[in-house]
Design a protein around this motif. Structure first.
Motif, PDB file in Angstrom:
ATOM      1  N   VAL A 211       0.842  -1.397   0.075  1.00  0.00           N
ATOM      2  CA  VAL A 211       0.033  -0.010   0.215  1.00  0.00           C
ATOM      3  C   VAL A 211       0.889   1.412   0.065  1.00  0.00           C
ATOM      4  O   VAL A 211       0.200   2.433   0.116  1.00  0.00           O
ATOM      5  N   PHE A 217       9.515   4.228   6.761  1.00  0.00           N
ATOM      6  CA  PHE A 217       8.423   3.982   7.731  1.00  0.00           C
ATOM      7  C   PHE A 217       8.458   2.546   8.217  1.00  0.00           C
ATOM      8  O   PHE A 217       8.155   2.596   9.339  1.00  0.00           O
TER       9      PHE A 217
ATOM     10  N   VAL B  93       9.346   3.445  -5.580  1.00  0.00           N
ATOM     11  CA  VAL B  93       8.309   2.411  -5.758  1.00  0.00           C
ATOM     12  C   VAL B  93       7.096   2.638  -4.847  1.00  0.00           C
ATOM     13  O   VAL B  93       6.140   2.568  -5.163  1.00  0.00           O
ATOM     14  N   PRO B  94       7.404   3.044  -3.220  1.00  0.00           N
ATOM     15  CA  PRO B  94       6.160   3.412  -2.633  1.00  0.00           C
ATOM     16  C   PRO B  94       5.213   4.266  -3.063  1.00  0.00           C
ATOM     17  O   PRO B  94       4.078   4.313  -2.945  1.00  0.00           O
ATOM     18  N   TYR B  95       5.582   5.406  -3.883  1.00  0.00           N
ATOM     19  CA  TYR B  95       4.831   6.471  -4.395  1.00  0.00           C
ATOM     20  C   TYR B  95       4.109   5.888  -5.462  1.00  0.00           C
ATOM     21  O   TYR B  95       2.948   6.386  -5.718  1.00  0.00           O
ATOM     22  N   ARG B  97       3.034   2.808  -5.590  1.00  0.00           N
ATOM     23  CA  ARG B  97       2.339   1.997  -5.184  1.00  0.00           C
ATOM     24  C   ARG B  97       0.904   2.566  -4.410  1.00  0.00           C
ATOM     25  O   ARG B  97      -0.123   2.039  -4.546  1.00  0.00           O
ATOM     26  N   ARG B  98       0.985   3.772  -4.408  1.00  0.00           N
ATOM     27  CA  ARG B  98       0.110   4.678  -3.785  1.00  0.00           C
ATOM     28  C   ARG B  98      -1.156   4.875  -4.864  1.00  0.00           C
ATOM     29  O   ARG B  98      -2.181   5.254  -4.430  1.00  0.00           O
ATOM     30  N   VAL B 102      -4.465  -2.939  -4.730  1.00  0.00           N
ATOM     31  CA  VAL B 102      -4.564  -4.318  -5.338  1.00  0.00           C
ATOM     32  C   VAL B 102      -5.453  -5.243  -4.392  1.00  0.00           C
ATOM     33  O   VAL B 102      -5.273  -5.009  -3.177  1.00  0.00           O
ATOM     34  N   PRO B 122      -3.693   1.706   5.070  1.00  0.00           N
ATOM     35  CA  PRO B 122      -2.707   2.329   3.876  1.00  0.00           C
ATOM     36  C   PRO B 122      -2.718   4.134   4.253  1.00  0.00           C
ATOM     37  O   PRO B 122      -1.591   4.654   4.031  1.00  0.00           O
ATOM     38  N   VAL B 125      -0.079   4.144   7.200  1.00  0.00           N
ATOM     39  CA  VAL B 125       1.315   3.926   6.810  1.00  0.00           C
ATOM     40  C   VAL B 125       1.789   5.066   5.715  1.00  0.00           C
ATOM     41  O   VAL B 125       2.996   5.225   5.306  1.00  0.00           O
ATOM     42  N   THR B 126       0.859   5.719   5.226  1.00  0.00           N
ATOM     43  CA  THR B 126       1.357   6.858   4.397  1.00  0.00           C
ATOM     44  C   THR B 126       1.135   8.033   5.262  1.00  0.00           C
ATOM     45  O   THR B 126       1.176   9.087   4.542  1.00  0.00           O
ATOM     46  N   GLU B 127       1.020   8.121   6.431  1.00  0.00           N
ATOM     47  CA  GLU B 127       0.964   9.104   7.251  1.00  0.00           C
ATOM     48  C   GLU B 127      -0.137  10.115   6.991  1.00  0.00           C
ATOM     49  O   GLU B 127       0.246  11.504   6.910  1.00  0.00           O
ATOM     50  N   ALA B 128      -1.393   9.711   6.808  1.00  0.00           N
ATOM     51  CA  ALA B 128      -2.515  10.514   6.627  1.00  0.00           C
ATOM     52  C   ALA B 128      -2.827  11.305   8.010  1.00  0.00           C
ATOM     53  O   ALA B 128      -2.384  10.824   9.062  1.00  0.00           O
ATOM     54  N   ARG B 169      -9.550  -1.422   1.628  1.00  0.00           N
ATOM     55  CA  ARG B 169      -8.317  -1.130   1.857  1.00  0.00           C
ATOM     56  C   ARG B 169      -7.567  -0.608   0.677  1.00  0.00           C
ATOM     57  O   ARG B 169      -6.845   0.481   0.522  1.00  0.00           O
TER      58      ARG B 169
END
Lengths: 297, 247
Positions: A211, A217, B93-95, B97-98, B102, B122, B125-128, B169
């Motif tokens: 995700v 992190f 890569v994380p960006y 994936r956002r 999936v 999500p 873990v992406t610090e919303a 999710r």
């Protein structure tokens, strides 16, 4: 970074510690044991160094004068000895002074003193000489022997000082090797514990990656977990060092009152701080070690 | 936390849009030399709904794994959400994936967390921000019809509900692309129906959906574009298409 993110990190780290209780306990204990050994060696080394310094600061050469020495010459004698290179101070000590000193050191009830007072004072007049460096002592002694004819014998502590210095070095060196091994063991057991946590939570990590969590992190909770283990271990070690050295210092004060040892509070506070900082760093390093391979995308 | 909503772009060009997928001569070979995909050329445009069909081992999952950059192609070029994946640096890569949701046949929910926590995951873990999470999670639960189950753990849900949770999710970051790998593989037909309806709804809201499946009934009912893989090759690509049994 956001507060809630830190909340998440700590919650995750805590999950890790509790989730693998036994390994967490094992690694915190290993850290504690290694750091207790480290503390013991540091304390021993510091005390040896302290003793060396104390001895160096004490009278370094004592010249015993012949029984027939005429005290009218004492000032001249002092001047003569003071003129020898590397001599920093000279004092003439009469036999009466020497007896007083002995009395205060041994206490009033000593049988030895009784004997000394019953007869006439058996102590000789002495001359005490301070030298700027222990290595210069033999030269000074030689010069004293040549120039002071009324000198009976000379006593000096260079042997003791240099042996103590050598012992300090040996303790430090052997200690360093031993500690390095222990710390390596602690590092690996932490790394292993974290690896277990990582393994137990591979699913979660997989989803984090899926995700879009960054490696930074994902890394933090594990880093914190390692640091937490290091913290607990080092806090235990600091507590043990604290209790142990205080007890030991009390025993020494009772049994060997002449022994110059460092006061517990002066050693323990900086030592505890260093231990905890070191333990936390060790824990963090252990986690990073186990995460390095795992976190490649 | 920017929500990368599927902003309609005036011209989702042949390659490079935020919700497009372009494969140019893409091959994937697993060591020693199992060819999972062979020279695939395809373009999936913004807002499309595409079925990826074919027998087991035809390369459907590999196709999807390449798109969300779980793996890199052995050869060829792959452009997803405006990024050339063969040149994308690991730390970026994380960006990517956002931008891609999936879902899988086995749901992949976190068993020790509630439905709410799984859906919020999500975002966390992406610090919303906390406010964003409080606002967004109820909407997502509403979308998939799990509002009453927010406090349940995954094992307390039916398979269909678990997949809905996984879908919520996947949509948490409002990605322009949604990939579904056999999302109905573990579900009864009527529950499967619910999931495909949901996918259609998500697609109607502008998200590009790619669904790998061998559920013939679903494919034939929905009459969407069908890309059929066989032994790693793209043997047909029809819009609208029907389920094919043979290469």
């Amino acid at each position: 970074m956001k507060l809630r993110t830190w909340g998440f990190y700590f919650a995750e780290a805590w999950r890790g510690v509790v989730g693998n209780g036994l390994m967490s306990f094992a690694s915190a204990s290993t850290v504690a044991l290694s750091l207790v050994a480290l503390a013991a060696i540091v304390i021993l080394g510091a005390n040896l160094e302290h003793m060396t310094r104390m001895l160096e600061a004490q009278v370094q050469v004592v010249g015993y004068l012949k029984p027939d020495f005429d005290r009218r010459w004492s000032d001249l004698l002092v001047q003569k000895v003071r003129a020898i290179p590397h001599v920093t101070d000279v004092r003439f000590v009469t036999k009466e002074e020497a007896l007083d000193r002995l009395r205060s050191e041994l206490g009033p009830d000593s049988v030895l003193l009784q004997a000394a007072e019953d007869t006439s004072n058996p102590l000789p007049d002495t001359i005490e000489v301070w030298v700027d460096k222990p290595s210069q002592i033999p030269g000074v002694v030689r010069a004293m022997r040549e120039s002071v004819t009324s000198l009976d014998s000379v006593d000096y502590q260079q042997e003791v000082v240099s042996r103590l210095a050598a012992l300090t070095r040996a303790v430090r060196l052997a200690g360093a090797g031993f500690i390095a091994l222990l710390l390596l063991a602690a590092l690996f057991i932490i790394a292993n514990t974290i690896r277990l946590t990582v393994f137990a939570r591979r699913r979660e990590i997989g989803i984090m990656k899926l995700v879009g969590a960054t490696n930074g992190f994902i890394r933090w909770p594990f880093l914190l977990e390692g640091m937490l283990l290091g913290f607990v271990g080092s806090a235990l070690a600091a507590a043990a060092a604290w209790a142990g050295y205080r007890w030991l210092a009390a025993q020494v004060a009772l049994g060997l009152p002449f022994m110059p040892i460092l006061r517990p509070d002066r050693v323990l506070l900086p030592l505890s701080e260093a231990l905890v900082a070191f333990g936390v760093a060790l824990g963090g390093a252990g986690s990073l070690l186990s995460l390095r391979r795992f976190l490649r995308v | 936390m920017p929500f990368l909503s599927a902003i309609p772009s005036p011209s989702a060009g042949r390659a490079g849009g935020p919700s497009t997928i372009t494969l140019i001569g893409v091959s994937k070979t697993y060591p020693p030399k199992r060819q999972a995909l062979v020279d695939i050329n395809a373009h999936i445009d913004k807002g499309e709904f595409v079925f990826l069909t074919g027998p087991s081992g035809a390369g459907k999952s590999t196709f999807l794994r390449l798109v969300y950059r779980e793996e890199l192609p052995t050869r060829g070029q792959l452009i997803v959400a405006g990024r050339d994946l063969t040149r994308l640096r690991p730390r970026h890569v994380p960006y990517l994936r956002r931008q891609i949701g999936v879902v899988f046949q086995d749901f992949r929910l976190l068993p020790d967390r509630t439905v709410w926590e799984n859906v919020a995951f999500p975002l966390v873990v992406t610090e919303a921000s906390g406010r964003e999470i409080q606002r967004r999670v109820p909407l997502l639960l509403e979308l998939v019809g799990l509002r009453e189950h927010a406090r349940a753990r995954p094992h307390e849900l039916s398979g269909g509900e678990q997949q809905r949770c996984a879908l919520a999710r996947a949509m948490a970051l409002n990605p322009p692309i949604l990939l579904a790998d056999e999302p109905t593989g573990n579900l009864d037909p009527e529950l499967a129906r619910g999931i495909t309806d949901l996918l259609e709804e998500i697609n109607r809201m502008g998200t590009t959906v790619v669904m790998a499946t061998h559920a013939e009934a679903i494919v034939n009912r929905m009459r969407r574009r069908v890309m059929h893989l066989h032994a790693g090759r793209l043997v047909s690509d029809e819009d609208p298409g029907r389920y094919r049994h043979e290469a």
